[in-house]
Design a protein around this motif. Structure first.
Motif, PDB file in Angstrom:
ATOM      1  N   ILE A  36      31.236  52.570  40.153  1.00 19.07           N
ATOM      2  CA  ILE A  36      31.655  51.617  41.181  1.00 19.07           C
ATOM      3  C   ILE A  36      32.879  50.833  40.720  1.00 19.07           C
ATOM      4  O   ILE A  36      33.768  50.505  41.515  1.00 19.07           O
ATOM      5  CB  ILE A  36      30.503  50.681  41.564  1.00 19.07           C
ATOM      6  N   GLY A  37      32.954  50.515  39.422  1.00 18.85           N
ATOM      7  CA  GLY A  37      34.166  49.895  38.907  1.00 18.85           C
ATOM      8  C   GLY A  37      35.385  50.761  39.153  1.00 18.85           C
ATOM      9  O   GLY A  37      36.457  50.269  39.551  1.00 18.85           O
ATOM     10  N   GLU A  38      35.244  52.063  38.923  1.00 16.17           N
ATOM     11  CA  GLU A  38      36.348  52.990  39.193  1.00 16.17           C
ATOM     12  C   GLU A  38      36.654  53.064  40.690  1.00 16.17           C
ATOM     13  O   GLU A  38      37.810  53.211  41.093  1.00 16.17           O
ATOM     14  CB  GLU A  38      36.019  54.380  38.655  1.00 16.17           C
ATOM     15  N   MET A  39      35.615  52.963  41.506  1.00 14.17           N
ATOM     16  CA  MET A  39      35.838  52.984  42.949  1.00 14.17           C
ATOM     17  C   MET A  39      36.689  51.796  43.380  1.00 14.17           C
ATOM     18  O   MET A  39      37.640  51.944  44.170  1.00 14.17           O
ATOM     19  CB  MET A  39      34.518  52.974  43.712  1.00 14.17           C
ATOM     20  N   PHE A  40      36.381  50.611  42.848  1.00 16.06           N
ATOM     21  CA  PHE A  40      37.190  49.439  43.212  1.00 16.06           C
ATOM     22  C   PHE A  40      38.616  49.560  42.689  1.00 16.06           C
ATOM     23  O   PHE A  40      39.563  49.117  43.354  1.00 16.06           O
ATOM     24  CB  PHE A  40      36.519  48.159  42.715  1.00 16.06           C
ATOM     25  N   ALA A  41      38.790  50.155  41.514  1.00 16.33           N
ATOM     26  CA  ALA A  41      40.143  50.397  41.011  1.00 16.33           C
ATOM     27  C   ALA A  41      40.890  51.369  41.915  1.00 16.33           C
ATOM     28  O   ALA A  41      42.112  51.244  42.118  1.00 16.33           O
ATOM     29  CB  ALA A  41      40.078  50.930  39.588  1.00 16.33           C
ATOM     30  N   THR A  42      40.177  52.341  42.467  1.00 12.89           N
ATOM     31  CA  THR A  42      40.784  53.299  43.396  1.00 12.89           C
ATOM     32  C   THR A  42      41.177  52.626  44.699  1.00 12.89           C
ATOM     33  O   THR A  42      42.241  52.904  45.265  1.00 12.89           O
ATOM     34  CB  THR A  42      39.801  54.454  43.672  1.00 12.89           C
ATOM     35  N   LEU A  43      40.335  51.717  45.182  1.00 14.12           N
ATOM     36  CA  LEU A  43      40.614  51.020  46.439  1.00 14.12           C
ATOM     37  C   LEU A  43      41.754  50.011  46.309  1.00 14.12           C
ATOM     38  O   LEU A  43      42.482  49.761  47.281  1.00 14.12           O
ATOM     39  CB  LEU A  43      39.364  50.280  46.919  1.00 14.12           C
ATOM     40  N   LYS A  44      41.928  49.436  45.136  1.00 15.06           N
ATOM     41  CA  LYS A  44      42.812  48.278  44.970  1.00 15.06           C
ATOM     42  C   LYS A  44      44.226  48.467  45.516  1.00 15.06           C
ATOM     43  O   LYS A  44      44.748  47.577  46.223  1.00 15.06           O
ATOM     44  CB  LYS A  44      42.868  47.873  43.494  1.00 15.06           C
ATOM     45  N   PRO A  45      44.911  49.587  45.240  1.00 17.87           N
ATOM     46  CA  PRO A  45      46.284  49.715  45.751  1.00 17.87           C
ATOM     47  C   PRO A  45      46.369  49.775  47.279  1.00 17.87           C
ATOM     48  O   PRO A  45      47.454  49.580  47.838  1.00 17.87           O
ATOM     49  CB  PRO A  45      46.766  51.038  45.142  1.00 17.87           C
ATOM     50  N   TYR A  46      45.257  50.042  47.926  1.00 18.91           N
ATOM     51  CA  TYR A  46      45.247  50.194  49.382  1.00 18.91           C
ATOM     52  C   TYR A  46      44.640  48.979  50.093  1.00 18.91           C
ATOM     53  O   TYR A  46      44.719  48.872  51.312  1.00 18.91           O
ATOM     54  CB  TYR A  46      44.432  51.435  49.772  1.00 18.91           C
ATOM     55  N   ALA A  47      44.015  48.086  49.337  1.00 15.43           N
ATOM     56  CA  ALA A  47      43.245  46.985  49.899  1.00 15.43           C
ATOM     57  C   ALA A  47      44.113  45.755  50.139  1.00 15.43           C
ATOM     58  O   ALA A  47      45.181  45.599  49.536  1.00 15.43           O
ATOM     59  CB  ALA A  47      42.099  46.628  48.960  1.00 15.43           C
ATOM     60  N   PRO A  48      43.646  44.849  51.006  1.00 15.03           N
ATOM     61  CA  PRO A  48      44.375  43.589  51.179  1.00 15.03           C
ATOM     62  C   PRO A  48      44.338  42.781  49.889  1.00 15.03           C
ATOM     63  O   PRO A  48      43.410  42.926  49.081  1.00 15.03           O
ATOM     64  CB  PRO A  48      43.602  42.883  52.306  1.00 15.03           C
ATOM     65  N   PRO A  49      45.326  41.932  49.642  1.00 14.14           N
ATOM     66  CA  PRO A  49      45.354  41.147  48.399  1.00 14.14           C
ATOM     67  C   PRO A  49      44.195  40.163  48.358  1.00 14.14           C
ATOM     68  O   PRO A  49      43.774  39.639  49.391  1.00 14.14           O
ATOM     69  CB  PRO A  49      46.706  40.428  48.466  1.00 14.14           C
ATOM     70  N   PRO A  50      43.659  39.907  47.160  1.00 13.03           N
ATOM     71  CA  PRO A  50      42.568  38.944  47.039  1.00 13.03           C
ATOM     72  C   PRO A  50      43.086  37.521  47.237  1.00 13.03           C
ATOM     73  O   PRO A  50      44.289  37.263  47.137  1.00 13.03           O
ATOM     74  CB  PRO A  50      42.081  39.153  45.599  1.00 13.03           C
ATOM     75  N   PRO A  51      42.188  36.568  47.508  1.00 17.05           N
ATOM     76  CA  PRO A  51      42.624  35.170  47.647  1.00 17.05           C
ATOM     77  C   PRO A  51      43.136  34.625  46.321  1.00 17.05           C
ATOM     78  O   PRO A  51      42.772  35.132  45.252  1.00 17.05           O
ATOM     79  CB  PRO A  51      41.343  34.451  48.089  1.00 17.05           C
ATOM     80  N   PRO A  52      43.970  33.623  46.345  1.00 14.41           N
ATOM     81  CA  PRO A  52      44.506  33.056  45.103  1.00 14.41           C
ATOM     82  C   PRO A  52      43.388  32.527  44.209  1.00 14.41           C
ATOM     83  O   PRO A  52      42.485  31.835  44.679  1.00 14.41           O
ATOM     84  CB  PRO A  52      45.415  31.926  45.595  1.00 14.41           C
ATOM     85  N   GLY A  53      43.457  32.888  42.925  1.00 12.24           N
ATOM     86  CA  GLY A  53      42.449  32.433  41.979  1.00 12.24           C
ATOM     87  C   GLY A  53      41.221  33.311  41.893  1.00 12.24           C
ATOM     88  O   GLY A  53      40.348  33.081  41.050  1.00 12.24           O
ATOM     89  N   ALA A  54      41.132  34.332  42.746  1.00 12.21           N
ATOM     90  CA  ALA A  54      39.964  35.211  42.740  1.00 12.21           C
ATOM     91  C   ALA A  54      39.979  36.124  41.521  1.00 12.21           C
ATOM     92  O   ALA A  54      41.041  36.526  41.043  1.00 12.21           O
ATOM     93  CB  ALA A  54      39.924  36.048  44.013  1.00 12.21           C
ATOM     94  N   LEU A  55      38.794  36.463  41.036  1.00 12.70           N
ATOM     95  CA  LEU A  55      38.650  37.410  39.932  1.00 12.70           C
ATOM     96  C   LEU A  55      37.965  38.678  40.434  1.00 12.70           C
ATOM     97  O   LEU A  55      37.170  38.628  41.376  1.00 12.70           O
ATOM     98  CB  LEU A  55      37.825  36.787  38.801  1.00 12.70           C
ATOM     99  N   PRO A  56      38.257  39.837  39.828  1.00 14.98           N
ATOM    100  CA  PRO A  56      37.677  41.108  40.297  1.00 14.98           C
ATOM    101  C   PRO A  56      36.163  41.137  40.118  1.00 14.98           C
ATOM    102  O   PRO A  56      35.648  40.729  39.066  1.00 14.98           O
ATOM    103  CB  PRO A  56      38.353  42.151  39.401  1.00 14.98           C
ATOM    104  N   PRO A  57      35.423  41.634  41.107  1.00 13.45           N
ATOM    105  CA  PRO A  57      33.963  41.684  41.003  1.00 13.45           C
ATOM    106  C   PRO A  57      33.437  42.370  39.743  1.00 13.45           C
ATOM    107  O   PRO A  57      32.490  41.851  39.115  1.00 13.45           O
ATOM    108  CB  PRO A  57      33.544  42.437  42.276  1.00 13.45           C
ATOM    109  N   PRO A  58      34.005  43.529  39.318  1.00 14.43           N
ATOM    110  CA  PRO A  58      33.399  44.215  38.173  1.00 14.43           C
ATOM    111  C   PRO A  58      33.495  43.465  36.840  1.00 14.43           C
ATOM    112  O   PRO A  58      32.858  43.885  35.870  1.00 14.43           O
ATOM    113  CB  PRO A  58      34.163  45.547  38.115  1.00 14.43           C
ATOM    114  N   LEU A  59      34.266  42.371  36.784  1.00 13.66           N
ATOM    115  CA  LEU A  59      34.263  41.576  35.552  1.00 13.66           C
ATOM    116  C   LEU A  59      32.869  41.054  35.224  1.00 13.66           C
ATOM    117  O   LEU A  59      32.531  40.838  34.058  1.00 13.66           O
ATOM    118  CB  LEU A  59      35.246  40.409  35.662  1.00 13.66           C
ATOM    119  N   TRP A  60      32.040  40.852  36.255  1.00 20.24           N
ATOM    120  CA  TRP A  60      30.647  40.445  36.032  1.00 20.24           C
ATOM    121  C   TRP A  60      29.870  41.528  35.282  1.00 20.24           C
ATOM    122  O   TRP A  60      28.782  41.266  34.767  1.00 20.24           O
ATOM    123  CB  TRP A  60      29.950  40.150  37.355  1.00 20.24           C
ATOM    124  N   GLY A  61      30.410  42.727  35.207  1.00 23.45           N
ATOM    125  CA  GLY A  61      29.777  43.800  34.459  1.00 23.45           C
ATOM    126  C   GLY A  61      30.234  43.882  33.021  1.00 23.45           C
ATOM    127  O   GLY A  61      29.969  44.876  32.341  1.00 23.45           O
TER     128      GLY A  61
END
Length: 279
Positions: free
Chosen positions: A162-187
């Motif tokens: 799933i971490g790889e899936m989010f990395a795959t989505l990232k270039p195509y996804a809307p930008p995160p809000p300012p100050g947000a951290l990536p979800p998989p960091l909790w892993g």
């Protein structure tokens, strides 16, 4: 936002994020993901947290009850909280079908509407990881846990499927809000230890693998997640009418699934299990 700093996030930003996240997770059919792909994961967390009869339990980012319902069936007094009323309603139906009795409350992990120390166990199964302000959410998990109580969390790892899936989505996804951290960091154990700091003791962290046998090939995974999983749906919507970019993402997601599919037709999705004691 640093890992050890609790900074006030502007109220208008939090409200904007709540609105967007509710829409993301209400899209598609996340209960199908919980029921068909990761049905055992919540019960694994309940067991790791040693939930038993009479325990006051809060499940944060509960979705449709993947962990809440097993906790209630174990005899605990459970509150399932989530941003999405639609997911909670699905959870109510699932609980009724399984004979589980618990409370369902709409709540933001960044600002939980519960008293300090109100629960014996506060847990989250691939839920709180999606609250973008990690330090704020971690502080809330600890705040509502009684001293000596248990904080438990399951999160997908950055290097797992799933971490790889989010990395795959990232270039195509809307930008995160300012100050947000990536979800998989909790892993990542180091990240979680830094988030909780000296507010917890007896931290136990273990990387585990969930065997998934739902998909015949990468294309089947892609098509299922395009139809059911909110973040994937939101990414494709962000692409709009850009058929070329959508086709690129189609190919990338299918290739990801094929890379992880083993000879026996299963995948192993890596996650981090953390259990800690409130200081």
């Amino acid at each position: 936002m640093s890992l050890t700093e609790t900074r006030t996030v502007p109220a208008e930003l939090l409200e904007s994020i709540r609105t967007k996240h509710r829409a993301v997770w209400a899209s598609g059919d996340y209960p199908a993901v919980a029921d068909q792909v990761i049905p055992s994961l919540g019960a694994v967390l309940v067991e790791a947290c040693d939930v038993g009869p009479g325990d006051r339990v809060l499940d944060v980012g509960a979705g449709s009850g993947n962990a809440s319902i097993p906790a209630a069936l174990a005899g605990a007094d459970v509150v399932a909280s989530d941003l999405s009323p639609e997911l909670l309603e699905a959870g109510r139906r699932r609980a009724t079908d399984q004979g589980a009795v618990l409370r369902w409350e709409t709540a933001d992990a960044h600002a939980l509407p519960f008293d300090d120390g109100a629960f014996d166990v506060v847990m989250s199964c691939v839920g709180v990881m999606f609250a973008p302000f990690h330090q704020l959410a971690a502080a809330e998990l600890v705040r509502v846990t009684r001293p000596g109580g248990t904080v438990g969390n399951v999160a997908w790892t950055p290097g797992g499927f799933i971490g790889e899936m989010f990395a795959t989505l990232k270039p195509y996804a809307p930008p995160p809000p300012p100050g947000a951290l990536p979800p998989p960091l909790w892993g990542t154990e180091e990240h979680v230890r830094a988030l909780f700091g000296d507010r917890v003791t007896e931290v136990r962290a273990e990387v585990r693998g969930l065997v998934v046998d739902r998909f015949a090939d990468g294309a089947a995974f892609r098509d299922f997640f395009k139809a059911t999983y909110g973040p994937t749906i939101a990414t494709y919507r962000h692409l709009g009418d850009d058929a070329a970019r959508a086709a690129e993402l189609d190919e990338a997601l299918a290739a990801l699934g094929d890379r992880h599919l083993r000879d026996d037709g299963t995948m192993v999705w890596e996650y981090l299990m953390v259990r800690a004691t409130r200081a």
